[in-house]
Design a protein around this motif. Sequence first.
Motif, PDB file in Angstrom:
ATOM      1  N   GLN A  60       0.824  -1.209   0.000  1.00  0.00           N
ATOM      2  CA  GLN A  60       0.000   0.000   0.000  1.00  0.00           C
ATOM      3  C   GLN A  60       0.856   1.255   0.000  1.00  0.00           C
ATOM      4  O   GLN A  60       0.494   2.261  -0.609  1.00  0.00           O
ATOM      5  CB  GLN A  60      -0.924  -0.022   1.209  1.00  0.00           C
ATOM      6  N   VAL A  61       2.002   1.185   0.684  1.00  0.00           N
ATOM      7  CA  VAL A  61       2.910   2.338   0.665  1.00  0.00           C
ATOM      8  C   VAL A  61       3.406   2.586  -0.757  1.00  0.00           C
ATOM      9  O   VAL A  61       3.505   3.729  -1.212  1.00  0.00           O
ATOM     10  CB  VAL A  61       4.084   2.106   1.637  1.00  0.00           C
ATOM     11  N   PHE A  62       3.681   1.495  -1.490  1.00  0.00           N
ATOM     12  CA  PHE A  62       4.172   1.684  -2.854  1.00  0.00           C
ATOM     13  C   PHE A  62       3.086   2.205  -3.773  1.00  0.00           C
ATOM     14  O   PHE A  62       3.372   2.954  -4.713  1.00  0.00           O
ATOM     15  CB  PHE A  62       4.776   0.389  -3.378  1.00  0.00           C
ATOM     16  N   VAL A  63       1.830   1.839  -3.519  1.00  0.00           N
ATOM     17  CA  VAL A  63       0.734   2.446  -4.278  1.00  0.00           C
ATOM     18  C   VAL A  63       0.722   3.951  -4.058  1.00  0.00           C
ATOM     19  O   VAL A  63       0.503   4.737  -4.990  1.00  0.00           O
ATOM     20  CB  VAL A  63      -0.614   1.825  -3.875  1.00  0.00           C
ATOM     21  N   PHE A  64       1.002   4.337  -2.824  1.00  0.00           N
ATOM     22  CA  PHE A  64       1.081   5.765  -2.494  1.00  0.00           C
ATOM     23  C   PHE A  64       2.140   6.463  -3.349  1.00  0.00           C
ATOM     24  O   PHE A  64       1.903   7.519  -3.936  1.00  0.00           O
ATOM     25  CB  PHE A  64       1.418   5.874  -1.008  1.00  0.00           C
ATOM     26  N   PHE A  65       3.316   5.825  -3.477  1.00  0.00           N
ATOM     27  CA  PHE A  65       4.377   6.421  -4.289  1.00  0.00           C
ATOM     28  C   PHE A  65       4.000   6.431  -5.764  1.00  0.00           C
ATOM     29  O   PHE A  65       4.298   7.401  -6.484  1.00  0.00           O
ATOM     30  CB  PHE A  65       5.693   5.672  -4.080  1.00  0.00           C
ATOM     31  N   ALA A  66       3.345   5.348  -6.218  1.00  0.00           N
ATOM     32  CA  ALA A  66       2.916   5.302  -7.619  1.00  0.00           C
ATOM     33  C   ALA A  66       1.945   6.430  -7.912  1.00  0.00           C
ATOM     34  O   ALA A  66       1.972   7.042  -8.987  1.00  0.00           O
ATOM     35  CB  ALA A  66       2.286   3.952  -7.927  1.00  0.00           C
TER      36      ALA A  66
ATOM     37  N   LEU B 133      -4.233  -4.816  13.845  1.00  0.00           N
ATOM     38  CA  LEU B 133      -5.676  -4.627  13.964  1.00  0.00           C
ATOM     39  C   LEU B 133      -6.064  -3.160  14.117  1.00  0.00           C
ATOM     40  O   LEU B 133      -7.241  -2.838  14.064  1.00  0.00           O
ATOM     41  CB  LEU B 133      -6.198  -5.430  15.167  1.00  0.00           C
ATOM     42  N   VAL B 134      -5.073  -2.279  14.352  1.00  0.00           N
ATOM     43  CA  VAL B 134      -5.407  -0.851  14.428  1.00  0.00           C
ATOM     44  C   VAL B 134      -5.695  -0.349  13.025  1.00  0.00           C
ATOM     45  O   VAL B 134      -5.547  -1.069  12.042  1.00  0.00           O
ATOM     46  CB  VAL B 134      -4.268  -0.041  15.073  1.00  0.00           C
ATOM     47  N   GLY B 135      -6.077   0.907  12.940  1.00  0.00           N
ATOM     48  CA  GLY B 135      -6.552   1.444  11.675  1.00  0.00           C
ATOM     49  C   GLY B 135      -5.530   1.365  10.567  1.00  0.00           C
ATOM     50  O   GLY B 135      -4.318   1.420  10.786  1.00  0.00           O
ATOM     51  N   ASN B 136      -6.069   1.240   9.369  1.00  0.00           N
ATOM     52  CA  ASN B 136      -5.236   1.140   8.175  1.00  0.00           C
ATOM     53  C   ASN B 136      -4.398   2.388   7.969  1.00  0.00           C
ATOM     54  O   ASN B 136      -3.211   2.321   7.645  1.00  0.00           O
ATOM     55  CB  ASN B 136      -6.187   0.897   6.998  1.00  0.00           C
ATOM     56  N   THR B 137      -5.008   3.559   8.203  1.00  0.00           N
ATOM     57  CA  THR B 137      -4.300   4.817   7.990  1.00  0.00           C
ATOM     58  C   THR B 137      -3.128   4.963   8.948  1.00  0.00           C
ATOM     59  O   THR B 137      -2.047   5.379   8.547  1.00  0.00           O
ATOM     60  CB  THR B 137      -5.277   5.978   8.173  1.00  0.00           C
ATOM     61  N   GLU B 138      -3.355   4.584  10.215  1.00  0.00           N
ATOM     62  CA  GLU B 138      -2.274   4.693  11.201  1.00  0.00           C
ATOM     63  C   GLU B 138      -1.094   3.810  10.805  1.00  0.00           C
ATOM     64  O   GLU B 138       0.067   4.221  10.912  1.00  0.00           O
ATOM     65  CB  GLU B 138      -2.779   4.278  12.577  1.00  0.00           C
ATOM     66  N   THR B 139      -1.410   2.595  10.344  1.00  0.00           N
ATOM     67  CA  THR B 139      -0.334   1.674   9.973  1.00  0.00           C
ATOM     68  C   THR B 139       0.472   2.240   8.818  1.00  0.00           C
ATOM     69  O   THR B 139       1.712   2.230   8.847  1.00  0.00           O
ATOM     70  CB  THR B 139      -0.937   0.328   9.563  1.00  0.00           C
ATOM     71  N   ILE B 140      -0.237   2.740   7.793  1.00  0.00           N
ATOM     72  CA  ILE B 140       0.477   3.301   6.645  1.00  0.00           C
ATOM     73  C   ILE B 140       1.334   4.473   7.085  1.00  0.00           C
ATOM     74  O   ILE B 140       2.494   4.611   6.681  1.00  0.00           O
ATOM     75  CB  ILE B 140      -0.520   3.732   5.552  1.00  0.00           C
ATOM     76  N   GLY B 141       0.773   5.315   7.948  1.00  0.00           N
ATOM     77  CA  GLY B 141       1.528   6.468   8.414  1.00  0.00           C
ATOM     78  C   GLY B 141       2.790   6.065   9.143  1.00  0.00           C
ATOM     79  O   GLY B 141       3.867   6.605   8.901  1.00  0.00           O
ATOM     80  N   GLU B 142       2.662   5.065  10.017  1.00  0.00           N
ATOM     81  CA  GLU B 142       3.839   4.629  10.778  1.00  0.00           C
ATOM     82  C   GLU B 142       4.919   4.081   9.861  1.00  0.00           C
ATOM     83  O   GLU B 142       6.096   4.407   9.993  1.00  0.00           O
ATOM     84  CB  GLU B 142       3.422   3.561  11.789  1.00  0.00           C
ATOM     85  N   LEU B 144       5.236   4.634   6.620  1.00  0.00           N
ATOM     86  CA  LEU B 144       5.691   5.658   5.677  1.00  0.00           C
ATOM     87  C   LEU B 144       6.713   6.584   6.319  1.00  0.00           C
ATOM     88  O   LEU B 144       7.676   6.984   5.673  1.00  0.00           O
ATOM     89  CB  LEU B 144       4.469   6.462   5.194  1.00  0.00           C
ATOM     90  N   PHE B 145       6.523   6.899   7.577  1.00  0.00           N
ATOM     91  CA  PHE B 145       7.420   7.857   8.209  1.00  0.00           C
ATOM     92  C   PHE B 145       8.545   7.198   8.982  1.00  0.00           C
ATOM     93  O   PHE B 145       9.300   7.872   9.666  1.00  0.00           O
ATOM     94  CB  PHE B 145       6.633   8.802   9.112  1.00  0.00           C
ATOM     95  N   SER B 146       8.642   5.865   8.929  1.00  0.00           N
ATOM     96  CA  SER B 146       9.796   5.227   9.566  1.00  0.00           C
ATOM     97  C   SER B 146      10.635   4.492   8.520  1.00  0.00           C
ATOM     98  O   SER B 146      11.734   4.918   8.186  1.00  0.00           O
ATOM     99  CB  SER B 146       9.327   4.270  10.663  1.00  0.00           C
ATOM    100  N   THR B 147      10.062   3.427   7.934  1.00  0.00           N
ATOM    101  CA  THR B 147      10.848   2.618   7.000  1.00  0.00           C
ATOM    102  C   THR B 147      11.044   3.348   5.680  1.00  0.00           C
ATOM    103  O   THR B 147      12.119   3.312   5.096  1.00  0.00           O
ATOM    104  CB  THR B 147      10.134   1.287   6.754  1.00  0.00           C
ATOM    105  N   TYR B 148       9.957   3.997   5.220  1.00  0.00           N
ATOM    106  CA  TYR B 148      10.005   4.592   3.883  1.00  0.00           C
ATOM    107  C   TYR B 148      10.134   6.105   3.955  1.00  0.00           C
ATOM    108  O   TYR B 148       9.588   6.812   3.112  1.00  0.00           O
ATOM    109  CB  TYR B 148       8.756   4.190   3.104  1.00  0.00           C
ATOM    110  N   LEU B 149      10.851   6.593   4.958  1.00  0.00           N
ATOM    111  CA  LEU B 149      10.972   8.045   5.097  1.00  0.00           C
ATOM    112  C   LEU B 149      11.773   8.640   3.946  1.00  0.00           C
ATOM    113  O   LEU B 149      11.394   9.680   3.376  1.00  0.00           O
ATOM    114  CB  LEU B 149      11.651   8.373   6.432  1.00  0.00           C
TER     115      LEU B 149
END
Lengths: 101, 179
Positions: A60-66, B133-142, B144-149
């Motif tokens: 999903q993160v990569f979809v974001f980048f795409a 099990l927490v929200g999808n948005t929170e997971t993506i945010g975490e 995105l701002f740690s591994t994929y910063l």
Amino acid sequence: MNVPLSYYLILSAIVFTTGVVGVLIRRNIIIILLSIELMLNATNINFVAFSYYLQNIAGQVFVFFALTVAAAEVAVGLAIIIALYRTKASINVDDFQLLKW
Amino acid sequence: MATLFFFYFAGIIVLTSILVVALRNPIYSALSLLIMFFHVAGLYVTLRAEFLAAVQVIVYAGAILVLYLFVVMLLNVKREDRYHPQFLLGTLLGLTLLTEGLLLVFRGTVPEQPASVPAATGATQAGSSVLPLVGNTETIGEVLFSTYLYPFEIASLILLVAMIGAIVLAKKDIGGREA
């Protein structure tokens, strides 16, 4: 009752092929860019489907980048179209063969 | 039920994507692409990617497609657009590509069900994070701002460059000289 992953892959393959055929057979530059959007969406469907089936959020993160790249591509592509239209008053790809030998 | 939703979304997606390529008028093509974007967002919801569904609607349908419609109406192209002479070749190539892809799908081994044990799918590897099990948005945010910063920062740079490039390309004359 879950949908098998291969269904998503087949859907994605069909949409991607439609995009490829659209790029190849149309002569309107705007339609060609729309077909590129089709291909990007097909890859995004693949990413999200794999992200769900492998329980990994990275897809999903990569979809974001795409999505980011798609937005940049659209901005630059449409600017190029406007610049082309200003010089030739046409958006037909057959009219632009200056670099063709 | 999930199968029903999938076939509805998939059917509309395939139909509208073929319409995008087949329709003559660019405005109709863009509008059918809009319908396709909404159904892709629906597909994302069934795949539990709610954040991406919202982003798909906001960014694709709200920003990118509006940009397309702006340009279509700005250029006001009324001329009929026949298919390219390489129509046959293009269709043939597309069919070949589709056959190849379908063969790969049918011959490969793909997991048919979602992984039931999340810990078995590489939770210990660096760069991969299990859907909790927490929200999808929170997971993506975490993630995105740690591994994929670093890629995130690169993405912002790409957007900046694209913005500057679009302005430079579309502006009539920059600094008084003819462009």
